[in-house]
Design a protein around this motif. Structure first.
Motif, short mmCIF file in Angstrom:
data_model
loop_
_atom_site.label_atom_id
_atom_site.label_comp_id
_atom_site.label_asym_id
_atom_site.label_seq_id
_atom_site.Cartn_x
_atom_site.Cartn_y
_atom_site.Cartn_z
N VAL A 184 -12.29 -12.35 -4.53
CA VAL A 184 -13.21 -11.88 -5.65
C VAL A 184 -13.22 -10.34 -5.76
O VAL A 184 -12.95 -9.63 -4.64
CB VAL A 184 -14.59 -12.49 -5.28
N PRO A 185 -13.90 -9.85 -6.97
CA PRO A 185 -13.87 -8.40 -7.18
C PRO A 185 -14.69 -7.63 -5.95
O PRO A 185 -14.32 -6.67 -5.83
CB PRO A 185 -14.72 -8.33 -8.53
N HIS B 44 -14.52 -3.52 -2.17
CA HIS B 44 -15.00 -2.87 -1.14
C HIS B 44 -13.55 -2.33 -0.17
O HIS B 44 -13.67 -1.41 0.53
CB HIS B 44 -15.67 -4.04 0.02
N ILE B 45 -12.54 -3.28 -0.20
CA ILE B 45 -11.40 -2.84 0.64
C ILE B 45 -10.74 -1.75 -0.05
O ILE B 45 -10.21 -0.81 0.83
CB ILE B 45 -10.56 -3.78 0.90
N ALA B 46 -11.00 -1.33 -1.21
CA ALA B 46 -10.47 -0.10 -2.02
C ALA B 46 -11.38 0.91 -1.40
O ALA B 46 -11.04 1.93 -1.05
CB ALA B 46 -10.50 -0.46 -3.51
N ASP C 202 -4.95 0.65 -2.08
CA ASP C 202 -4.53 1.09 -3.36
C ASP C 202 -4.20 -0.47 -4.24
O ASP C 202 -4.43 -1.47 -3.81
CB ASP C 202 -3.27 2.14 -3.57
N PRO C 203 -4.05 -0.38 -5.49
CA PRO C 203 -3.92 -1.68 -6.28
C PRO C 203 -2.67 -2.36 -5.65
O PRO C 203 -2.92 -3.74 -5.50
CB PRO C 203 -3.59 -1.14 -7.62
N ALA C 204 -1.58 -1.98 -5.45
CA ALA C 204 -0.58 -2.82 -4.73
C ALA C 204 -1.06 -3.64 -3.37
O ALA C 204 -0.71 -4.75 -3.15
CB ALA C 204 0.46 -1.79 -4.34
N ALA C 205 -2.04 -2.75 -2.52
CA ALA C 205 -2.46 -3.15 -1.06
C ALA C 205 -3.42 -4.08 -1.57
O ALA C 205 -3.36 -5.41 -0.79
CB ALA C 205 -2.74 -2.24 -0.28
N ILE C 206 -4.20 -4.20 -2.61
CA ILE C 206 -5.36 -5.12 -2.99
C ILE C 206 -4.61 -6.44 -3.29
O ILE C 206 -4.55 -7.42 -3.13
CB ILE C 206 -6.06 -4.60 -3.88
#
Ligand SMILES: N[C@@H](CCC(=O)N[C@@H](CS)C(=O)NCC(=O)O)C(=O)O
Length: 217
Positions: free
Chosen positions: A110-111, A116-118, A124-128
């Motif tokens: 969820v957002p 939080h992990i960002a 980064d977006p690719a890791a998320i």
């Protein structure tokens, strides 16, 4: 009776409630809360649901939250078709299947978790995206093992659709949002095919919502 759903096109929890409402033939209107833009934190929504999440269902002025609690409420409000089987053991099994997605895997995507992990770990977006795909895949694999052990046809518990199918189909809808196919999970794919052939599931899918627009994760 009036029913108002606060949801969002890509909300998997809202998907679950939309399916239940449609299966029961209950009319409702849906208000969009754009959880990607932060509308869940706005003062307007605070009065609707202090959890700062969707879905919220408002039934004749009474506010309900948490998709699983909402579905159980709807099942008691409007018994047919039953989404929780009468048989004690079937009911526990149906709830447990639904929980694989609703309690174990979907919450990791969820957002607020992505944010939080960002923010804390610098993802980064690719890791998320990889994070979310990992947990979605874990959920699909768990469903595949469970469905292989107790095959049902056409639905998880046999002839009747139940809350279990809402969980499995929701996990597949989540995979769709994250551009994943489910070919490695044949039992899941087959169950989802049956579910999404029903208008109640098809019309609840994120891509069928008026607010849907293609976005990266
Ligand atoms: N366990 C809740 C999940 C609620 C939830 O986390 N909803 C997401 C959308 S699927 C949300 O609104 N998230 C807002 C955020 O993470 O900031 C349910 O099943 O209703």
């Amino acid at each position: 009776m009036t029913l108002r759903l606060y949801g969002f096109w890509r909300s998997n929890a809202a998907f679950r409630v939309r399916v239940a409402l449609a299966l029961k033939g209950l009319d409702y209107d849906e208000i969009e809360v754009d959880i990607l833009s932060g509308d869940q934190f706005g003062s307007g929504y605070a009065a609707v649901n202090p959890e700062r999440a969707v879905p919220t269902l408002v039934h004749d002025g009474h506010h309900l939250s948490q998709s699983m609690a909402i579905i159980e409420y709807l099942d008691e409000l409007h018994a047919e078709p039953r989404l929780l089987p009468i048989d004690l053991r079937d009911r526990a099994y149906a709830r447990s299947l639904a929980a694989v997605s609703a309690a174990d895997t979907h919450p990791l995507t969820v957002p607020r978790v992505r944010k939080h992990i960002a923010g804390v770990f610098g993802a980064d977006p690719a890791a998320i995206e990889r994070w979310c795909q990992h947990w979605i895949s874990e959920g699909l694999a768990t469903y595949e093992r469970l469905l292989a052990r107790r095959p049902g046809t056409p639905f998880a518990l046999g002839a009747e659709v139940s809350i279990a199918d809402i969980g499995v189909a929701g996990q597949v809808a989540l995979a769709d949002v994250y551009h994943m196919d489910v070919d490695d999970f044949p039992n899941v794919a087959n169950l989802a095919k049956h579910c999404f052939s029903l208008p109640a599931f098809a019309t609840a899918h994120p891509f069928a919502q008026p607010g849907y627009h293609a976005v990266s994760t």
